[in-house]
Design a protein around this motif. Structure first.
Motif, PDB file in Angstrom:
ATOM      1  N   LYS A 110       1.147  15.313  -6.438  1.00 38.83           N
ATOM      2  CA  LYS A 110       2.517  15.063  -6.909  1.00 38.83           C
ATOM      3  C   LYS A 110       2.913  13.611  -6.662  1.00 38.83           C
ATOM      4  CE  LYS A 110       4.138  19.775  -6.593  1.00 38.83           C
ATOM      5  NZ  LYS A 110       5.009  20.729  -5.915  1.00 38.83           N
ATOM      6  N   LYS A 111       2.504  13.084  -5.517  1.00 38.49           N
ATOM      7  CA  LYS A 111       2.807  11.684  -5.212  1.00 38.49           C
ATOM      8  C   LYS A 111       2.154  10.775  -6.252  1.00 38.49           C
ATOM      9  CE  LYS A 111       2.034   8.111  -1.728  1.00 38.49           C
ATOM     10  NZ  LYS A 111       3.298   7.458  -1.945  1.00 38.49           N
ATOM     11  N   MET A 112       0.899  11.054  -6.581  1.00 33.92           N
ATOM     12  CA  MET A 112       0.175  10.208  -7.516  1.00 33.92           C
ATOM     13  C   MET A 112       0.734  10.299  -8.933  1.00 33.92           C
ATOM     14  SD  MET A 112      -1.641   8.337  -5.743  1.00 33.92           S
ATOM     15  CE  MET A 112      -2.398   7.451  -7.096  1.00 33.92           C
ATOM     16  N   GLU A 113       1.362  11.405  -9.293  1.00 38.99           N
ATOM     17  CA  GLU A 113       2.035  11.489 -10.597  1.00 38.99           C
ATOM     18  C   GLU A 113       3.104  10.402 -10.688  1.00 38.99           C
ATOM     19  OE1 GLU A 113       3.631  15.367 -11.509  1.00 38.99           O
ATOM     20  OE2 GLU A 113       1.741  16.327 -10.957  1.00 38.99           O
ATOM     21  N   THR A 114       3.839  10.210  -9.601  1.00 34.65           N
ATOM     22  CA  THR A 114       4.862   9.169  -9.544  1.00 34.65           C
ATOM     23  C   THR A 114       4.219   7.786  -9.476  1.00 34.65           C
ATOM     24  OG1 THR A 114       6.420  10.656  -8.451  1.00 34.65           O
ATOM     25  CG2 THR A 114       6.844   8.302  -8.221  1.00 34.65           C
ATOM     26  N   CYS A 115       3.216   7.638  -8.609  1.00 34.98           N
ATOM     27  CA  CYS A 115       2.587   6.332  -8.410  1.00 34.98           C
ATOM     28  C   CYS A 115       1.934   5.793  -9.680  1.00 34.98           C
ATOM     29  CB  CYS A 115       1.547   6.401  -7.295  1.00 34.98           C
ATOM     30  SG  CYS A 115       2.252   6.636  -5.656  1.00 34.98           S
ATOM     31  N   ARG A 116       1.289   6.656 -10.433  1.00 39.63           N
ATOM     32  CA  ARG A 116       0.592   6.204 -11.645  1.00 39.63           C
ATOM     33  C   ARG A 116       1.537   5.594 -12.676  1.00 39.63           C
ATOM     34  NH1 ARG A 116      -2.440  10.846 -10.512  1.00 39.63           N
ATOM     35  NH2 ARG A 116      -4.549  10.295  -9.915  1.00 39.63           N
ATOM     36  N   ASN A 117       2.822   5.892 -12.551  1.00 37.55           N
ATOM     37  CA  ASN A 117       3.819   5.324 -13.468  1.00 37.55           C
ATOM     38  C   ASN A 117       4.665   4.242 -12.811  1.00 37.55           C
ATOM     39  OD1 ASN A 117       3.269   7.049 -15.768  1.00 37.55           O
ATOM     40  ND2 ASN A 117       4.043   8.695 -14.497  1.00 37.55           N
ATOM     41  N   CYS A 118       4.329   3.877 -11.601  1.00 37.83           N
ATOM     42  CA  CYS A 118       5.105   2.900 -10.839  1.00 37.83           C
ATOM     43  C   CYS A 118       4.584   1.485 -11.095  1.00 37.83           C
ATOM     44  CB  CYS A 118       5.008   3.230  -9.352  1.00 37.83           C
ATOM     45  SG  CYS A 118       5.796   2.001  -8.297  1.00 37.83           S
ATOM     46  N   ARG A 147       9.311   7.151   0.269  1.00 38.82           N
ATOM     47  CA  ARG A 147      10.584   7.586  -0.306  1.00 38.82           C
ATOM     48  C   ARG A 147      10.724   7.124  -1.752  1.00 38.82           C
ATOM     49  NH1 ARG A 147      13.323  11.257   2.096  1.00 38.82           N
ATOM     50  NH2 ARG A 147      15.160  10.415   1.127  1.00 38.82           N
ATOM     51  N   CYS A 148       9.672   7.174  -2.493  1.00 38.61           N
ATOM     52  CA  CYS A 148       9.704   6.736  -3.889  1.00 38.61           C
ATOM     53  C   CYS A 148      10.719   7.551  -4.675  1.00 38.61           C
ATOM     54  CB  CYS A 148       8.321   6.887  -4.511  1.00 38.61           C
ATOM     55  SG  CYS A 148       7.042   6.015  -3.592  1.00 38.61           S
ATOM     56  N   HIS A 200       7.149  13.530  -1.541  1.00 40.19           N
ATOM     57  CA  HIS A 200       6.390  14.448  -2.377  1.00 40.19           C
ATOM     58  C   HIS A 200       5.633  15.444  -1.507  1.00 40.19           C
ATOM     59  CE1 HIS A 200       7.162  10.881  -4.826  1.00 40.19           C
ATOM     60  NE2 HIS A 200       7.237  11.747  -5.817  1.00 40.19           N
ATOM     61  N   ASP A 201       5.442  16.642  -2.033  1.00 41.91           N
ATOM     62  CA  ASP A 201       4.812  17.721  -1.281  1.00 41.91           C
ATOM     63  C   ASP A 201       3.297  17.592  -1.156  1.00 41.91           C
ATOM     64  OD1 ASP A 201       7.313  18.894  -1.017  1.00 41.91           O
ATOM     65  OD2 ASP A 201       7.047  20.163  -2.786  1.00 41.91           O
ATOM     66  N   SER A 202       2.676  16.852  -2.061  1.00 37.59           N
ATOM     67  CA  SER A 202       1.224  16.753  -2.044  1.00 37.59           C
ATOM     68  C   SER A 202       0.781  15.405  -2.598  1.00 37.59           C
ATOM     69  CB  SER A 202       0.615  17.870  -2.898  1.00 37.59           C
ATOM     70  OG  SER A 202       0.898  17.647  -4.270  1.00 37.59           O
ATOM     71  N   TRP A 203      -0.478  15.091  -2.361  1.00 38.69           N
ATOM     72  CA  TRP A 203      -1.061  13.860  -2.887  1.00 38.69           C
ATOM     73  C   TRP A 203      -0.993  13.855  -4.415  1.00 38.69           C
ATOM     74  CZ3 TRP A 203      -2.514   9.088  -1.872  1.00 38.69           C
ATOM     75  CH2 TRP A 203      -3.390   8.442  -2.730  1.00 38.69           C
ATOM     76  N   MET A 212       0.817  -1.209   0.000  1.00 40.61           N
ATOM     77  CA  MET A 212       0.000   0.000   0.000  1.00 40.61           C
ATOM     78  C   MET A 212       0.854   1.264   0.000  1.00 40.61           C
ATOM     79  SD  MET A 212      -3.170  -0.915   2.482  1.00 40.61           S
ATOM     80  CE  MET A 212      -3.863   0.694   2.176  1.00 40.61           C
ATOM     81  N   CYS A 213       2.030   1.190  -0.573  1.00 42.98           N
ATOM     82  CA  CYS A 213       2.938   2.329  -0.601  1.00 42.98           C
ATOM     83  C   CYS A 213       2.288   3.550  -1.244  1.00 42.98           C
ATOM     84  CB  CYS A 213       4.230   1.969  -1.323  1.00 42.98           C
ATOM     85  SG  CYS A 213       3.964   1.199  -2.941  1.00 42.98           S
ATOM     86  N   TRP A 214       1.473   3.330  -2.251  1.00 46.23           N
ATOM     87  CA  TRP A 214       0.759   4.398  -2.959  1.00 46.23           C
ATOM     88  C   TRP A 214      -0.205   5.137  -2.051  1.00 46.23           C
ATOM     89  CZ3 TRP A 214      -4.298   3.415  -2.438  1.00 46.23           C
ATOM     90  CH2 TRP A 214      -4.640   2.087  -2.153  1.00 46.23           C
ATOM     91  N   PHE A 215      -0.656   4.512  -0.971  1.00 44.01           N
ATOM     92  CA  PHE A 215      -1.643   5.088  -0.056  1.00 44.01           C
ATOM     93  C   PHE A 215      -1.001   5.950   1.031  1.00 44.01           C
ATOM     94  CE2 PHE A 215      -4.413   4.714   3.722  1.00 44.01           C
ATOM     95  CZ  PHE A 215      -5.603   5.202   3.191  1.00 44.01           C
ATOM     96  N   ILE A 216       0.248   5.680   1.333  1.00 40.54           N
ATOM     97  CA  ILE A 216       0.915   6.296   2.484  1.00 40.54           C
ATOM     98  C   ILE A 216       1.710   7.525   2.061  1.00 40.54           C
ATOM     99  CG2 ILE A 216       2.598   5.902   4.322  1.00 40.54           C
ATOM    100  CD1 ILE A 216       1.803   2.922   4.129  1.00 40.54           C
TER     101      ILE A 216
END
Length: 130
Positions: A109-117, A98-99, A104-107, A90-94
């Motif tokens: 920005k984090k999801m931009e990385t997660c969607r390509n992970c 440290r991806c 990441h500063d915000s959800w 559930m790394c995408w949820f937390i």
């Protein structure tokens, strides 16, 4: 999350628009707006939807850990909340993970990385029939 993805996930969860509104704690008007693309789906709603879907998808099978799949260096892994709380599935949820070696500063920005992970894609592609 785009409106078409929201509709797919609602359908896969087997919920009517009214039931989805109750589940997410939003108005039915908000659900209509998300599905029509009239309103951007807020981060907290997106996060909640992904969480619910992930619980259905992970009921069976081995839960793979992100740090293993991504071969995280130990210095990233030991400082990562996903590792600390043993939630590599559930790394995408937390927040604060440290991806790619950074937080990441915000959800959004984090999801931009997660969607390509690979971890996220492998889990949620299953919902799209991938």
């Amino acid at each position: 999350m785009e409106s078409n993805e929201f509709k797919i996930f609602r359908s896969r969860l087997g919920r009517t628009q009214k039931e989805m509104a109750q589940l997410l704690g939003v108005s039915i008007k908000a659900i209509h707006s998300y599905e029509q693309g009239w309103r951007k789906i807020p981060g907290h709603v997106e996060r909640h939807v992904y969480f619910l879907v992930s619980r259905i998808l992970q009921r069976t099978g081995e839960k793979k850990k992100c740090w293993d799949l991504l071969n995280c260096p130990e210095e990233h892994m030991t400082r990562c909340p996903a590792y600390e709380f043993q939630s590599g599935d559930m790394c995408w949820f937390i927040n604060g993970t440290r991806c790619e070696g950074k937080t990441h500063d915000s959800w959004d920005k984090k999801m931009e990385t997660c969607r390509n992970c690979d971890v996220f894609v492998a889990l949620f592609d299953e919902m799209h029939g991938g």
